[in-house]
Write a protein that holds these residues in place. Structure first.
Motif, PDB file in Angstrom:
ATOM      1  N   SER A 173      11.238  30.046  57.661  1.00  0.00           N
ATOM      2  CA  SER A 173      12.645  29.650  57.490  1.00  0.00           C
ATOM      3  C   SER A 173      12.874  29.167  56.055  1.00  0.00           C
ATOM      4  N   ASP A 174      14.155  28.918  55.710  1.00  0.00           N
ATOM      5  CA  ASP A 174      14.400  28.251  54.426  1.00  0.00           C
ATOM      6  C   ASP A 174      14.888  26.819  54.662  1.00  0.00           C
ATOM      7  N   LEU A 175      14.370  26.200  55.730  1.00  0.00           N
ATOM      8  CA  LEU A 175      14.649  24.777  55.943  1.00  0.00           C
ATOM      9  C   LEU A 175      14.165  24.013  54.705  1.00  0.00           C
ATOM     10  N   CYS A 176      15.029  23.100  54.208  1.00  0.00           N
ATOM     11  CA  CYS A 176      14.712  22.428  52.938  1.00  0.00           C
ATOM     12  C   CYS A 176      13.490  21.522  53.082  1.00  0.00           C
ATOM     13  N   ALA A 177      12.803  21.302  51.955  1.00  0.00           N
ATOM     14  CA  ALA A 177      11.553  20.525  51.966  1.00  0.00           C
ATOM     15  C   ALA A 177      11.764  19.131  52.558  1.00  0.00           C
ATOM     16  N   HIS A 178      12.882  18.463  52.196  1.00  0.00           N
ATOM     17  CA  HIS A 178      13.072  17.090  52.700  1.00  0.00           C
ATOM     18  C   HIS A 178      13.239  17.089  54.223  1.00  0.00           C
ATOM     19  N   ALA A 179      13.870  18.128  54.759  1.00  0.00           N
ATOM     20  CA  ALA A 179      14.058  18.190  56.219  1.00  0.00           C
ATOM     21  C   ALA A 179      12.750  18.586  56.904  1.00  0.00           C
ATOM     22  N   ARG A 180      11.991  19.475  56.278  1.00  0.00           N
ATOM     23  CA  ARG A 180      10.683  19.840  56.869  1.00  0.00           C
ATOM     24  C   ARG A 180       9.811  18.595  56.991  1.00  0.00           C
ATOM     25  N   ALA A 181       9.832  17.778  55.931  1.00  0.00           N
ATOM     26  CA  ALA A 181       8.993  16.566  55.956  1.00  0.00           C
ATOM     27  C   ALA A 181       9.482  15.627  57.069  1.00  0.00           C
ATOM     28  N   ALA A 182      10.793  15.472  57.170  1.00  0.00           N
ATOM     29  CA  ALA A 182      11.326  14.550  58.196  1.00  0.00           C
ATOM     30  C   ALA A 182      11.020  15.080  59.600  1.00  0.00           C
ATOM     31  N   PHE A 183      11.157  16.375  59.817  1.00  0.00           N
ATOM     32  CA  PHE A 183      10.882  16.938  61.149  1.00  0.00           C
ATOM     33  C   PHE A 183       9.393  16.821  61.482  1.00  0.00           C
ATOM     34  N   VAL A 417      14.279  31.421  44.834  1.00  0.00           N
ATOM     35  CA  VAL A 417      13.414  32.436  45.465  1.00  0.00           C
ATOM     36  C   VAL A 417      11.990  32.295  44.919  1.00  0.00           C
ATOM     37  N   ALA A 418      11.888  32.067  43.600  1.00  0.00           N
ATOM     38  CA  ALA A 418      10.544  31.922  43.007  1.00  0.00           C
ATOM     39  C   ALA A 418       9.825  30.705  43.576  1.00  0.00           C
ATOM     40  N   ALA A 419      10.595  29.644  43.867  1.00  0.00           N
ATOM     41  CA  ALA A 419       9.966  28.414  44.390  1.00  0.00           C
ATOM     42  C   ALA A 419       9.609  28.557  45.877  1.00  0.00           C
ATOM     43  N   GLY A 420      10.062  29.632  46.509  1.00  0.00           N
ATOM     44  CA  GLY A 420       9.861  29.795  47.956  1.00  0.00           C
ATOM     45  C   GLY A 420       8.397  29.913  48.351  1.00  0.00           C
ATOM     46  N   GLN A 421       7.606  30.569  47.542  1.00  0.00           N
ATOM     47  CA  GLN A 421       6.165  30.720  47.802  1.00  0.00           C
ATOM     48  C   GLN A 421       5.878  31.077  49.257  1.00  0.00           C
ATOM     49  N   GLY A 422       6.344  32.245  49.657  1.00  0.00           N
ATOM     50  CA  GLY A 422       6.100  32.696  51.030  1.00  0.00           C
ATOM     51  C   GLY A 422       7.281  32.445  51.948  1.00  0.00           C
ATOM     52  N   ARG A 423       8.119  31.470  51.615  1.00  0.00           N
ATOM     53  CA  ARG A 423       9.369  31.267  52.353  1.00  0.00           C
ATOM     54  C   ARG A 423      10.468  32.092  51.670  1.00  0.00           C
ATOM     55  N   PRO A 424      11.603  32.280  52.349  1.00  0.00           N
ATOM     56  CA  PRO A 424      12.674  33.048  51.696  1.00  0.00           C
ATOM     57  C   PRO A 424      13.134  32.395  50.396  1.00  0.00           C
ATOM     58  N   ARG A 425      13.159  31.075  50.355  1.00  0.00           N
ATOM     59  CA  ARG A 425      13.541  30.341  49.139  1.00  0.00           C
ATOM     60  C   ARG A 425      13.253  28.863  49.372  1.00  0.00           C
ATOM     61  N   GLU A 426      13.162  28.110  48.293  1.00  0.00           N
ATOM     62  CA  GLU A 426      13.159  26.641  48.386  1.00  0.00           C
ATOM     63  C   GLU A 426      14.430  26.204  47.684  1.00  0.00           C
ATOM     64  N   LYS A 427      15.397  25.715  48.445  1.00  0.00           N
ATOM     65  CA  LYS A 427      16.713  25.441  47.848  1.00  0.00           C
ATOM     66  C   LYS A 427      16.676  24.262  46.893  1.00  0.00           C
ATOM     67  N   LEU A 428      17.489  24.373  45.837  1.00  0.00           N
ATOM     68  CA  LEU A 428      17.789  23.209  45.007  1.00  0.00           C
ATOM     69  C   LEU A 428      18.871  22.447  45.761  1.00  0.00           C
ATOM     70  N   THR A 429      18.695  21.150  45.901  1.00  0.00           N
ATOM     71  CA  THR A 429      19.599  20.415  46.788  1.00  0.00           C
ATOM     72  C   THR A 429      20.393  19.332  46.061  1.00  0.00           C
ATOM     73  N   ARG A 430      20.149  19.183  44.772  1.00  0.00           N
ATOM     74  CA  ARG A 430      20.884  18.165  43.988  1.00  0.00           C
ATOM     75  C   ARG A 430      21.817  18.870  43.026  1.00  0.00           C
ATOM     76  N   LEU A 431      23.006  18.294  42.857  1.00  0.00           N
ATOM     77  CA  LEU A 431      23.996  18.916  41.977  1.00  0.00           C
ATOM     78  C   LEU A 431      23.444  19.098  40.561  1.00  0.00           C
ATOM     79  N   ASP A 432      22.759  18.068  40.032  1.00  0.00           N
ATOM     80  CA  ASP A 432      22.270  18.196  38.644  1.00  0.00           C
ATOM     81  C   ASP A 432      21.216  19.294  38.539  1.00  0.00           C
ATOM     82  N   GLU A 433      20.379  19.445  39.569  1.00  0.00           N
ATOM     83  CA  GLU A 433      19.364  20.519  39.524  1.00  0.00           C
ATOM     84  C   GLU A 433      20.046  21.892  39.554  1.00  0.00           C
ATOM     85  N   LEU A 434      21.065  22.001  40.386  1.00  0.00           N
ATOM     86  CA  LEU A 434      21.767  23.292  40.507  1.00  0.00           C
ATOM     87  C   LEU A 434      22.444  23.650  39.187  1.00  0.00           C
TER      88      LEU A 434
END
Ligand code: NAP
Length: 440
Positions: A173-183, A417-434
């Motif tokens: 999935s492309d569930l975000c890293a912070h949510a994966r950690a919380a789950f 997509v490059a940060a996904g490393q096997g996942r579809p993507r690792e989303k940028l989730t902060r406005l400044d990062e985007l």
């Protein structure tokens, strides 16, 4: 003499906005179409709403990318009405203004205890796990054993399924890293799916319901006695078909038993209307009143019962947010409109036009119908002399706005997509990062 181009602004780059842009672009080859979005990223619910483990549904984004990349179409992300630009300014600049902002605000339960800590609306919760910047810091409490999810729609099922999956089951999935950690660190043992009406009236669809049968650590708990023997004749054909198929899946879940060796139980509680949330500073219990379904309505019994609920998520639908300067139907939570017409030159489509119903294909049909209306109205229009995007660009520049264009989105996409490393993507989730990725 050449006709001046028609200038069209679409506010909201979700599926409805992209479909309107595509339809108008095809029929009006010389038109200039600007699609604005409050976020630096396009695709609305396809990015921020559709469940991260339903990647097939997200494939439609490739089609929308082609629309945004077309000659005559511009994406202007990170620009919001009421923030960088006003409705009146858009009206003054464009011949046609189309509002496709979706429905982002959670409906309220309207019961005591709703404001306690650890009670969330599904819109907030989904925005958090899908990495929408303004929902990113919700940090929901998932520290207890019991979660109650109120509502019997597909959003309720999405949330229960994601909480029920193991980290391995979420790997693609492309569930975000912070949510994966919380789950991964949650220790939930019981998830309650609460329907105020019965199993025949549930609005979730069968494919989504059947997914619980495939989850390795989940036991499904259904009271066989709560399931009717058959679907009554009086139901409309479509609802009857859906109810029959859902009933089959629920019957199979009921005979699976409690699968007591499994660590996480998902309980389907039907005919249970929420009446109060108890707890000192945070939710601890949900009080429910038994109902019976009569002519499709939930009629309360008067008898109440309580379930433990350390976290409560209400997945009971959404409302649109009123846009400053546009008429709003407060009762329905939509942009006030007559079949998509708001006022001369202003239109609306999608969830903000007709309420939060229907999957992406249903919104396509709605957008196409509104595009037809616009084309019919344009057929009788006089040349307006409006300046379109050129006027708006100079206003945005004066105000120091930082619009993200299509090329900027493509840069964000490449980084994710490059940060996904096997996942579809690792989303940028902060406005400044985007914004940094878009401007790199
Ligand atoms: P929905 O299908 O309208 O479901 C809302 C649920 O909330 C209904 O069960 C409704 O019960 C219940 N509800 C409303 N007010 C309530 C209250 N005060 N107390 C208790 N229950 C209450 O909405 P949704 O789940 O938010 O989904 C929105 C749309 O997106 C739907 O068209 C859905 O199919 C679509 N979607 C599709 C997918 C997918 O295809 N995988 C995934 C997510 C969303 P009543 O029926 O009794 O009103």
């Amino acid at each position: 003499m050449n006709q001046p181009p028609i200038h069209i602004a679409i506010v909201g780059a979700g599926p409805s906005g992209c479909y309107v842009a595509d339809a108008l672009g095809r029929k009006l080859p010389g038109a200039r179409i600007d699609i604005f979005d409050r976020l630096p990223t396009p695709f609305g619910l396809v990015r921020g709403g559709v469940a991260p483990d339903h990647q097939g549904t997200k494939n439609i984004a490739h089609q929308f990318e082609r629309t945004l990349g077309k000659e005559g179409v511009r994406f202007l992300g990170n620009i919001a009405i009421g923030r960088e630009i006003s409705c009146d300014e858009l009206r003054a600049a464009y011949d046609v203004l189309v509002i496709t902002i979706g429905a982002l605000e959670d409906r309220r339960l309207g019961i005591p205890g709703e404001n306690l800590d650890a009670v969330y609306g599904s819109g907030q919760f989904v925005a958090w796990y899908n990495g929408i910047p303004d929902g990113r810091d919700l940090d929901p409490k998932l520290d207890g054993k019991s979660v109650a999810i109120i509502g019997n729609g597909n959003v309720a099922l999405d949330i229960a399924r994601l909480l029920g999956k193991t980290p391995d089951e979420l790997a693609s999935s492309d569930l975000c890293a912070h949510a994966r950690a919380a789950f991964a660190s949650a220790r939930i043992e019981d998830i309650w799916l609460i329907g105020r009406r019965g199993p025949l009236e549930a609005s979730f669809t069968t494919a989504e319901l059947a997914e619980f049968g495939e989850l390795s650590r989940v036991a499904t708990v259904v009271d066989a006695a709560a399931l009717p023997d058959s679907v009554p004749d009086g139901m409309a054909d479509e609802q009857r078909k859906l109810a029959g198929k859902n009933l089959e899946v629920l019957r199979a879940y009921a005979v699976r038993g409690e699968q007591s060796e499994r660590p996480l139980r998902i309980h389907f509680a039907f005919n249970a209307a929420p009446v109060a949330i108890h707890g000192e500073s945070r939710a601890r219990e949900l009080v429910l009143e038994r109902t019976r379904s009569e002519n499709g309505k939930a009629v309360p019994h008067g008898e109440t019962f309580t379930i433990p609920a350390d976290t409560i998520i209400s997945a009971i639908g959404y409302r649109s947010k009123p846009l400053p300067g546009l008429p709003f139907d407060i009762a329905r939570g939509i942009v006030a409109n007559e079949q998509g017409r708001v006022e001369p030159g202003v239109y609306t489509a999608g969830w903000c036009k007709r309420g939060p119903q229907g999957v992406v294909p249903a919104n396509r049909a709605d957008s196409l119908a509104v595009a037809e209306l616009i084309l019919a109205d344009l057929a009788t229009r006089q040349a307006s002399g409006k300046r379109g995007g050129a006027l708006i660009d100079s206003m945005l520049a004066q105000r120091g706005a930082q619009p993200v264009d299509f090329a900027g989105w493509q840069k964000i996409n490449a980084v994710e997509v490059a940060a996904g490393q096997g996942r579809p993507r690792e989303k940028l989730t902060r406005l400044d990062e985007l914004l940094a990725a878009a401007q790199a």
